[in-house]
Every structure is written in C-alpha cells, then in structure tokens.
Design a protein around this motif. Sequence first.
Motif, PDB file in Angstrom:
ATOM      1  N   ASP A 168      12.312   4.008  14.844  1.00 29.68           N
ATOM      2  CA  ASP A 168      13.105   5.260  14.929  1.00 29.68           C
ATOM      3  C   ASP A 168      14.461   4.700  13.983  1.00 29.68           C
ATOM      4  N   GLN A 169      14.513   3.761  14.024  1.00 28.84           N
ATOM      5  CA  GLN A 169      15.812   3.479  13.579  1.00 28.84           C
ATOM      6  C   GLN A 169      15.933   2.043  12.160  1.00 28.84           C
ATOM      7  N   ILE A 170      14.916   1.786  12.072  1.00 29.96           N
ATOM      8  CA  ILE A 170      14.362   0.914  10.520  1.00 29.96           C
ATOM      9  C   ILE A 170      14.154   2.278   9.903  1.00 29.96           C
ATOM     10  N   GLN A 171      14.701   1.524   8.267  1.00 28.10           N
ATOM     11  CA  GLN A 171      15.493   2.560   7.485  1.00 28.10           C
ATOM     12  C   GLN A 171      14.231   1.745   6.259  1.00 28.10           C
ATOM     13  N   VAL A 172      13.981   2.406   5.316  1.00 27.23           N
ATOM     14  CA  VAL A 172      12.935   0.951   4.543  1.00 27.23           C
ATOM     15  C   VAL A 172      13.092   1.690   2.628  1.00 27.23           C
ATOM     16  N   GLY A 173      13.906   0.899   1.944  1.00 24.63           N
ATOM     17  CA  GLY A 173      14.779   2.204   1.015  1.00 24.63           C
ATOM     18  C   GLY A 173      13.783   0.960  -0.220  1.00 24.63           C
ATOM     19  N   PHE A 174      14.109   2.016  -1.232  1.00 25.11           N
ATOM     20  CA  PHE A 174      12.972   1.548  -2.799  1.00 25.11           C
ATOM     21  C   PHE A 174      13.959   1.635  -4.083  1.00 25.11           C
ATOM     22  N   TYR A 193      12.915   6.155   3.817  1.00 24.77           N
ATOM     23  CA  TYR A 193      11.731   6.318   4.168  1.00 24.77           C
ATOM     24  C   TYR A 193      11.988   6.031   6.242  1.00 24.77           C
ATOM     25  N   SER A 194      11.126   6.896   6.946  1.00 22.19           N
ATOM     26  CA  SER A 194      10.920   6.126   7.923  1.00 22.19           C
ATOM     27  C   SER A 194       9.777   5.308   8.540  1.00 22.19           C
ATOM     28  N   VAL A 195       9.802   4.804   9.586  1.00 19.61           N
ATOM     29  CA  VAL A 195       8.510   3.571   9.663  1.00 19.61           C
ATOM     30  C   VAL A 195       7.767   4.717  11.563  1.00 19.61           C
ATOM     31  N   LYS A 196       7.079   3.775  11.479  1.00 15.68           N
ATOM     32  CA  LYS A 196       5.893   4.868  12.109  1.00 15.68           C
ATOM     33  C   LYS A 196       5.143   4.377  13.416  1.00 15.68           C
ATOM     34  N   ASN A 197       5.515   2.963  12.884  1.00 17.29           N
ATOM     35  CA  ASN A 197       4.779   1.718  13.194  1.00 17.29           C
ATOM     36  C   ASN A 197       4.855   0.267  12.413  1.00 17.29           C
ATOM     37  N   ALA A 223       1.279  -1.089  -0.330  1.00 15.20           N
ATOM     38  CA  ALA A 223       0.026  -0.445  -0.122  1.00 15.20           C
ATOM     39  C   ALA A 223       1.009   0.938  -0.525  1.00 15.20           C
ATOM     40  N   PRO A 224       0.213   2.615  -0.768  1.00  9.59           N
ATOM     41  CA  PRO A 224       0.967   4.128  -0.583  1.00  9.59           C
ATOM     42  C   PRO A 224       2.023   3.803   0.553  1.00  9.59           C
ATOM     43  N   ASN A 225       1.653   3.481   1.632  1.00  5.78           N
ATOM     44  CA  ASN A 225       2.595   3.282   2.757  1.00  5.78           C
ATOM     45  C   ASN A 225       2.550   2.521   3.985  1.00  5.78           C
ATOM     46  N   VAL A 226       2.446   1.590   2.894  1.00  5.30           N
ATOM     47  CA  VAL A 226       2.511   0.080   4.482  1.00  5.30           C
ATOM     48  C   VAL A 226       4.026  -1.079   3.270  1.00  5.30           C
ATOM     49  N   VAL A 227       4.246  -1.858   4.405  1.00  2.00           N
ATOM     50  CA  VAL A 227       5.252  -3.232   4.040  1.00  2.00           C
ATOM     51  C   VAL A 227       4.815  -3.986   4.159  1.00  2.00           C
ATOM     52  N   LEU A 228       5.216  -4.802   3.620  1.00  7.22           N
ATOM     53  CA  LEU A 228       5.105  -6.478   4.131  1.00  7.22           C
ATOM     54  C   LEU A 228       6.616  -7.358   4.522  1.00  7.22           C
ATOM     55  N   ALA A 229       6.916  -7.768   5.329  1.00  5.77           N
ATOM     56  CA  ALA A 229       8.663  -7.861   5.550  1.00  5.77           C
ATOM     57  C   ALA A 229       8.468  -9.182   6.060  1.00  5.77           C
ATOM     58  N   ALA A 230       9.363  -9.670   6.449  1.00  7.24           N
ATOM     59  CA  ALA A 230       9.497 -10.976   7.498  1.00  7.24           C
ATOM     60  C   ALA A 230      10.101 -10.585   8.971  1.00  7.24           C
ATOM     61  N   LEU A 258       4.720  -3.112   8.080  1.00  9.85           N
ATOM     62  CA  LEU A 258       5.563  -1.876   8.657  1.00  9.85           C
ATOM     63  C   LEU A 258       4.503  -0.969   8.208  1.00  9.85           C
ATOM     64  N   PHE A 259       4.453   0.183   9.185  1.00 10.66           N
ATOM     65  CA  PHE A 259       4.015   1.762   8.866  1.00 10.66           C
ATOM     66  C   PHE A 259       4.863   2.469   8.044  1.00 10.66           C
ATOM     67  N   LEU A 260       4.934   3.496   7.326  1.00  8.26           N
ATOM     68  CA  LEU A 260       5.927   4.166   7.123  1.00  8.26           C
ATOM     69  C   LEU A 260       5.214   5.792   7.339  1.00  8.26           C
ATOM     70  N   GLU A 261       5.857   6.780   7.414  1.00 13.80           N
ATOM     71  CA  GLU A 261       5.653   7.933   8.043  1.00 13.80           C
ATOM     72  C   GLU A 261       4.852   8.652   7.097  1.00 13.80           C
ATOM     73  N   ASP A 262       5.548   8.882   5.900  1.00  9.19           N
ATOM     74  CA  ASP A 262       4.627   9.038   4.563  1.00  9.19           C
ATOM     75  C   ASP A 262       5.109   7.696   3.883  1.00  9.19           C
ATOM     76  N   CYS A 263       3.879   8.337   2.833  1.00 10.71           N
ATOM     77  CA  CYS A 263       3.634   7.604   1.409  1.00 10.71           C
ATOM     78  C   CYS A 263       4.879   7.977   0.453  1.00 10.71           C
ATOM     79  N   VAL A 264       4.752   6.599  -0.065  1.00  5.59           N
ATOM     80  CA  VAL A 264       5.436   6.754  -0.893  1.00  5.59           C
ATOM     81  C   VAL A 264       5.747   6.785  -2.054  1.00  5.59           C
ATOM     82  N   ASP A 265       6.174   7.228  -2.703  1.00  3.65           N
ATOM     83  CA  ASP A 265       6.133   8.480  -4.416  1.00  3.65           C
ATOM     84  C   ASP A 265       6.084   7.418  -5.632  1.00  3.65           C
TER      85      ASP A 265
END
Length: 280
Positions: free
Chosen positions: A103-109, A122-126, A80-87, A146-153
């Motif tokens: 706040d230490q998690i970084q999600v890159g694309f 992007y940073s993670v808020k939840n 989803a625009p601000n949701v990431v699936l992970a193990a 993982l729910f991101l602070e912002d929606c991914v462009d």
Amino acid sequence: MRISSLALSFGFFAFGTPSALAKNNLKLEKRLGASPSSATRSLESRIIGGSNASLDDYKYIAYLSVVGRNEFKCTAELIAPNVVLAAAHCLSIGGVADSSKWDQIQVGFGAVKGTASDENTYSVKNVVIHPSYVNREPYNNDIALLFLEDCVDPDTAVPVEIDTNPVNKSDTFKVAGFGYTSVNGSPSTTLKELSLSLGRQDYCNALFAEDNAEGKIICLGVSAGSTVCTGDSGGPMVGSDGSKIQGISSSIITVNGKGCDAESTVAIYVLLSYYWDDFI
C-alpha cells in the motif's frame, strides 16, 4: 581495466560481497589487461547524454515511488490496463517487496509527480516477483508484475505490446527513463531517451555468460557521456520502430570502480521474450 562491480539501475550502491559468478577474485587480467578483482552487482541506471522524449511515443511509461521516500524512483511500463512491468530489485531496494508494504507503492503515469493526490497516480493491490529472483548478487530474473487497484484511464496511459520474438542483436535500440541526467544530479521530471547498440561481450560474459547464452539478457554499450543510470531501473528497451517493448533496464557493470561515469562499459537489460511463456 578491471570489472569491479555490477550496479543495479536504481542508485549508487556498492555491495561488499562479490558476485557468486565471480567466486571472489575473478581474474580478468589476461582477457581485459587488468589486475585481479571481484565482480559484484550494484544499483545504478539513469539516462545521461540523452534527449527529451515525447510522451506520445511512450504512452505506456510509468514511474514507481514509495510513500515517504522522496529520493526513491524507478521507471516502469503499463502492459495491460491494470498491470505494470517493473524491475524486481526496485521493490526490494524500495523496501516494499513484502505484501504488508504494497500500500506504500505509488505508480504514476505521464510525468514524475509522486503524490498520492495526483489523479494520474494509482495504488497497487498485488505484486508478483519472478519466482527465481533472489535479492542478492547476481540478481538474475530481475522482473516483477504489479497489479493495480484500478484500471488506468486510457486518456492517461495506453498499454504497450511486448515483443515475444528474440531480439536482433545487430539492431540499434532506444532506451528511456526518468533517471538522473548527470552523475551527481537528481531524477529527471522529463522522460529522457537514448539510442544504444550491443556492447562488449567480454564484460557481459564475465558475469552473465549463462543468461546471455540463454537469451535472458542483452548487454548494451554505454559510456560516461551516453548511458543509463540511477532512476532508470525498469525503463524500456524498444526496437527501431518503437512500437513494442523488448526489454527492461536492470544494471550496469562497473569498471575500475565506475558505473555511469565509466569510460566504456555495458548496461544489462532483461529480455522479455524469454519470460513471455512462463511468467508474463
């Protein structure tokens, strides 16, 4: 051959405690022609023997990194625009499962860069880990959101659709990841992909008989020159047309003490159709 352990797909980590399903000394010699052994789950999964993937085919692909831990990488997907699936085990092994560490998690694309200044990071808020996941063997329900602070462009990444139908186990599946490309190598900066099909069910059922029967996981056949391994944890499994994601990488069953370099074994993928209604 003997099943000696299960390896989580983040890295080479062997656990001393046998799997609860193994009940210590799981005897497999009659079925597998081997001596008694314990069965555990460890942490390996990267693509070896694959080919470079086109990011046009994986516009949703993501990677997880942790600030200050350059050696840590896992693969993930934008759903989803601000949701990431992970193990889920990636968060535990990365030391960031607790809310104080999110706040230490970084999600890159798009590529593995792993720097906070990268505009594609992007940073993670939840974080929501499956409520039935327990960070010990056999690590069932290895899935997290993982729910991101912002929606991914949308020019950076596009969410992938989840296939909610049960998989056809006779299919050939494509798997992908940013993991190592050799047993003693390092994470790839280029997305790799590999085609796999159903693997040995005797190996699979030695540790995951119930999950396999319930449709929670699928065991895909891998070998030393054609396998997933370290860094591919959470990486996607897609059907032949590649349009929908069906599963994510979790672990590898090691045989005779070997995982990614085993002559023949199986990689465990969590099937998303099972989790669609009650989690995703």
